[in-house]
Design a protein around this motif. Structure first.
Motif, PDB file in Angstrom:
ATOM      1  N   MET A 161       0.858  -1.181   0.000  1.00 24.43           N
ATOM      2  CA  MET A 161       0.000   0.000   0.000  1.00 24.43           C
ATOM      3  C   MET A 161       0.892   1.228   0.000  1.00 24.43           C
ATOM      4  O   MET A 161       2.005   1.193   0.550  1.00 24.43           O
ATOM      5  CB  MET A 161      -0.861  -0.039   1.273  1.00 24.43           C
ATOM      6  CG  MET A 161      -1.749   1.143   1.504  1.00 24.43           C
ATOM      7  SD  MET A 161      -0.950   2.513   2.408  1.00 24.43           S
ATOM      8  CE  MET A 161      -2.393   3.283   3.120  1.00 24.43           C
ATOM      9  N   MET A 204      -6.487   7.429  -4.675  1.00 28.31           N
ATOM     10  CA  MET A 204      -7.497   8.038  -3.808  1.00 28.31           C
ATOM     11  C   MET A 204      -8.428   8.885  -4.694  1.00 28.31           C
ATOM     12  O   MET A 204      -8.413   8.759  -5.914  1.00 28.31           O
ATOM     13  CB  MET A 204      -6.820   8.864  -2.717  1.00 28.31           C
ATOM     14  CG  MET A 204      -5.615   8.158  -2.086  1.00 28.31           C
ATOM     15  SD  MET A 204      -5.113   8.753  -0.458  1.00 28.31           S
ATOM     16  CE  MET A 204      -4.450  10.337  -0.832  1.00 28.31           C
ATOM     17  N   ARG A 220      -8.674   3.555  -2.499  1.00 27.37           N
ATOM     18  CA  ARG A 220      -9.199   4.060  -1.225  1.00 27.37           C
ATOM     19  C   ARG A 220      -9.803   5.439  -1.462  1.00 27.37           C
ATOM     20  O   ARG A 220      -9.085   6.416  -1.616  1.00 27.37           O
ATOM     21  CB  ARG A 220      -8.083   4.131  -0.186  1.00 27.37           C
ATOM     22  CG  ARG A 220      -7.260   2.842  -0.055  1.00 27.37           C
ATOM     23  CD  ARG A 220      -6.129   3.038   0.952  1.00 27.37           C
ATOM     24  NE  ARG A 220      -5.331   4.213   0.678  1.00 27.37           N
ATOM     25  CZ  ARG A 220      -4.214   4.213  -0.054  1.00 27.37           C
ATOM     26  NH1 ARG A 220      -3.745   3.104  -0.565  1.00 27.37           N
ATOM     27  NH2 ARG A 220      -3.564   5.344  -0.258  1.00 27.37           N
TER      28      ARG A 220
END
Ligand SMILES: *Cc1c(COP(=O)(O)O)cnc(C)c1O
Length: 234
Positions: A161, A204, A220
């Motif tokens: 990540m 994101m 995310r």
């Protein structure tokens, strides 16, 4: 935000994820949408759940605990800074820990998971050179960490990540996403037959399509789904 907005946004984001996945030669269902719900009121999470969101991402344990109690049938990923003394609680609350950033924390996750009789899927957070943030493992230290961590009981290393440095344009982040993908290939070799080490959590609200084009398997997304957050924290 008026009722129903989150539902509309979920479908809009899903369409964009689907198109980006197709562009990268993958299927839409190969990319997991993690709805980042930190500092968002529970009503919006319920709307998202009704719109088909199955995975939420939270940064703060205490805040997450109350929400998880109200929406226990969802999956919850921890994406915040993990302190050693909070690992036991994190292991009991979350279905995945995305921010393991040291061998010490990995060891603690392992110990607490074994104690609890469970296996926790984890990602290693990599620091792709953002000066403003010290979170994440230095890429140079990653192979050693993978070797140290991949054999631990109670912990299933599933991938990497990262949060790339802030950028004005998603294309500025593209090389960082590509680099994380290359690091995953290398780490998989280090893990020795790490065929289950396949996850790349990157992208994101502002850059998830670019991240998917570069191989993201989890994005995310917070503000693009829920709107601005109630407050700011470091
Ligand atoms: C807050 C946060 C996100 C979501 O960011 P948005 O820009 O609101 O989509 C994603 N990942 C992490 C680790 C976060 O802390």
């Amino acid at each position: 935000m008026s009722r129903g907005r989150v539902g509309d946004r979920v479908s809009g984001i899903r369409e964009r994820i689907g198109r980006a996945a197709t562009r990268s030669g993958r299927r839409p269902e190969d990319v997991l949408l993690v709805a980042v719900s930190k500092m968002q009121p529970i009503e919006l999470l319920i709307e998202a759940r009704e719109a088909g969101i199955t995975v939420f991402g939270e940064n703060y344990l205490q805040e997450a605990e109350g929400k998880i109690a109200l929406l226990p049938d969802a999956d919850w990923h921890f994406i915040g800074k993990l302190q050693g003394n909070k690992v036991k609680k994190a292991v009991s609350l979350f279905t995945c820990i995305q921010t393991v950033d040291s061998v010490r924390i990995a060891g603690e996750v392992s110990r607490r998971a074994v104690e609890a009789g469970t296996v926790v899927p984890v990602l290693i957070e990599v620091n792709l050179g953002c000066e403003w943030s010290k979170a994440g493992v230095d890429p140079a230290a990653l192979p050693g960490m993978v070797e140290a961590v991949s054999g631990l009981p109670g912990l299933a290393l599933r991938g990497l990540m990262a949060i790339p440095p802030a950028a004005r344009d998603p294309d500025e982040s593209r090389p960082h996403f590509a680099r994380l993908r290359a690091l995953l290939c290398e780490a998989r070799r280090k893990a020795g037959g790490g065929e289950r080490m396949t996850e790349l959590s990157m992208g994101m609200s502002d850059d998830f399509e670019t991240a998917i084009e570069e191989g993201a398997t989890m994005v995310r997304i917070g503000t693009a789904l829920f709107g601005d957050r109630a407050g700011r924290r470091p």
